[in-house]
Design a protein around this motif. Sequence first.
Motif, short mmCIF file in Angstrom:
data_model
loop_
_atom_site.label_atom_id
_atom_site.label_comp_id
_atom_site.label_asym_id
_atom_site.label_seq_id
_atom_site.Cartn_x
_atom_site.Cartn_y
_atom_site.Cartn_z
N ALA A 120 0.83 -1.20 0.00
CA ALA A 120 0.00 0.00 0.00
C ALA A 120 0.87 1.25 0.00
O ALA A 120 0.51 2.26 -0.56
N ASN A 121 2.01 1.19 0.62
CA ASN A 121 2.91 2.33 0.70
C ASN A 121 4.30 1.87 0.31
O ASN A 121 4.99 1.24 1.09
N PRO A 122 4.76 2.18 -0.90
CA PRO A 122 6.03 1.64 -1.35
C PRO A 122 7.25 2.33 -0.77
O PRO A 122 8.35 1.90 -1.01
N GLU A 123 7.07 3.42 -0.04
CA GLU A 123 8.21 4.04 0.62
C GLU A 123 8.68 3.12 1.74
O GLU A 123 7.86 2.52 2.44
N THR A 124 9.97 2.95 1.88
CA THR A 124 10.47 2.07 2.92
C THR A 124 10.30 2.75 4.26
O THR A 124 11.09 3.59 4.65
N ARG A 125 9.24 2.40 4.95
CA ARG A 125 8.96 2.98 6.25
C ARG A 125 9.90 2.40 7.29
O ARG A 125 10.36 1.27 7.18
N GLU A 126 10.12 3.18 8.33
CA GLU A 126 10.98 2.71 9.42
C GLU A 126 10.42 1.42 10.01
O GLU A 126 11.18 0.50 10.32
N SER A 127 9.10 1.34 10.13
CA SER A 127 8.49 0.15 10.72
C SER A 127 8.81 -1.11 9.90
O SER A 127 9.05 -2.17 10.47
N LEU A 128 8.84 -0.97 8.58
CA LEU A 128 9.18 -2.11 7.72
C LEU A 128 10.65 -2.48 7.91
O LEU A 128 10.99 -3.65 8.07
N ILE A 129 11.51 -1.50 7.92
CA ILE A 129 12.95 -1.77 8.06
C ILE A 129 13.25 -2.44 9.39
O ILE A 129 14.06 -3.36 9.46
N LEU A 130 12.58 -1.99 10.43
CA LEU A 130 12.83 -2.57 11.76
C LEU A 130 12.32 -4.00 11.87
O LEU A 130 12.74 -4.74 12.76
N ARG A 131 11.45 -4.41 10.94
CA ARG A 131 10.98 -5.80 10.92
C ARG A 131 11.94 -6.72 10.17
O ARG A 131 11.90 -7.94 10.33
N LEU A 132 12.82 -6.16 9.35
CA LEU A 132 13.70 -6.99 8.51
C LEU A 132 14.67 -7.88 9.29
O LEU A 132 14.95 -8.99 8.84
N PRO A 133 15.22 -7.43 10.43
CA PRO A 133 16.13 -8.34 11.15
C PRO A 133 15.46 -9.64 11.61
O PRO A 133 16.15 -10.63 11.85
N LYS A 134 14.14 -9.63 11.71
CA LYS A 134 13.43 -10.86 12.08
C LYS A 134 13.26 -11.69 10.81
O LYS A 134 12.32 -11.49 10.04
N ASN B 84 22.56 -10.70 -4.23
CA ASN B 84 23.66 -10.44 -3.29
C ASN B 84 23.40 -9.20 -2.44
O ASN B 84 23.81 -9.14 -1.28
N VAL B 85 22.73 -8.21 -3.02
CA VAL B 85 22.36 -7.02 -2.25
C VAL B 85 21.43 -7.41 -1.11
O VAL B 85 21.63 -7.00 0.04
N PHE B 86 20.43 -8.24 -1.39
CA PHE B 86 19.48 -8.62 -0.35
C PHE B 86 20.15 -9.49 0.72
O PHE B 86 19.81 -9.39 1.90
N ILE B 87 21.11 -10.31 0.33
CA ILE B 87 21.86 -11.09 1.31
C ILE B 87 22.67 -10.16 2.20
O ILE B 87 22.69 -10.31 3.43
N ALA B 88 23.32 -9.16 1.59
CA ALA B 88 24.11 -8.19 2.37
C ALA B 88 23.21 -7.38 3.30
O ALA B 88 23.58 -7.11 4.45
N VAL B 89 22.04 -7.00 2.82
CA VAL B 89 21.09 -6.25 3.66
C VAL B 89 20.67 -7.13 4.84
O VAL B 89 20.62 -6.66 5.98
N ALA B 90 20.37 -8.40 4.58
CA ALA B 90 19.94 -9.30 5.65
C ALA B 90 21.01 -9.40 6.74
O ALA B 90 20.69 -9.45 7.93
N ARG C 103 22.12 -3.79 12.21
CA ARG C 103 22.97 -2.71 12.73
C ARG C 103 22.55 -1.34 12.22
O ARG C 103 23.04 -0.33 12.71
N TRP C 104 21.65 -1.30 11.23
CA TRP C 104 21.23 -0.02 10.68
C TRP C 104 20.30 0.67 11.66
O TRP C 104 19.38 0.07 12.21
N LYS C 105 20.56 1.95 11.89
CA LYS C 105 19.71 2.76 12.78
C LYS C 105 19.33 4.04 12.05
O LYS C 105 20.16 4.62 11.35
N PRO C 106 18.09 4.50 12.23
CA PRO C 106 17.69 5.77 11.61
C PRO C 106 18.58 6.91 12.11
O PRO C 106 18.76 7.06 13.31
N ASP C 107 19.14 7.65 11.19
CA ASP C 107 20.01 8.77 11.56
C ASP C 107 19.92 9.81 10.45
O ASP C 107 20.48 9.61 9.37
N PRO C 108 19.23 10.94 10.69
CA PRO C 108 19.07 11.95 9.65
C PRO C 108 20.38 12.45 9.07
O PRO C 108 20.46 12.81 7.90
N GLU C 109 21.44 12.44 9.86
CA GLU C 109 22.74 12.92 9.37
C GLU C 109 23.35 11.96 8.35
O GLU C 109 24.14 12.36 7.51
#
Length: 199
Positions: free
Chosen positions: A3-17, A55-61, A66-72
């Motif tokens: 429904a929302n193709p922007e990568t939301r923080e909530s989606l990203i935080l679910r990826l480590p699981k 390979n990108v998706f394997i590297a992301v997994a 360790r990725w954290k939201p950081d505006p900088e």
Amino acid sequence: MPANPETRESLILRLPKMSDAGAWREFIEIYEPLIFRFAKRRGLQEADAREVAQNVFIAVAKAVERWKPDPERGKFRAWLFRIARNQLVNHVTKHRRDKATGRTSEWKLLYDLSESSSAEPDALQDYRREMFRLAAAQVRESVQSETWDAFWRTAVLNENVEKVANELGLSRGAVYIARSRVTAKIRTLIEQWENDDVL
């Protein structure tokens, strides 16, 4: 389609699981076409571009935990495309060693990828195209087919307004209104996704 193709923080935080198949399915649906085109535009054949995407998706997994939201540090997609660029370099370097060819095209690709400014505009353009594609697909379902045809043929295919109006049995004004309304809906949807991006 998400429904929302922007990568939301909530989606990203679910990826480590890793057991969250829904999050990974949505994430891959959003980014696989972008990464695939990113690799293809740099001269890779289809199979090689798909391998780079995998390979990108394997590297992301491996790294997303360790990725954290950081505006900088910028948005998630900038981090993702740095990974894509690195995977592309790794792929070209590995295959160059395997084949021991040292072809000029491979050296040019490696040089182009070493120039960080050359990859980012293309990635951003691919991202914008994908956002348009996803938004257009969603908007298309919400308008009448005649309205969609008037928009698509004049705004995207760049057909003559008079010709489209005649073929659809509409006035020129109706074609302009249809084009304007659909364009506004697509723009609003993309802006909404961008505004929802807390990253």
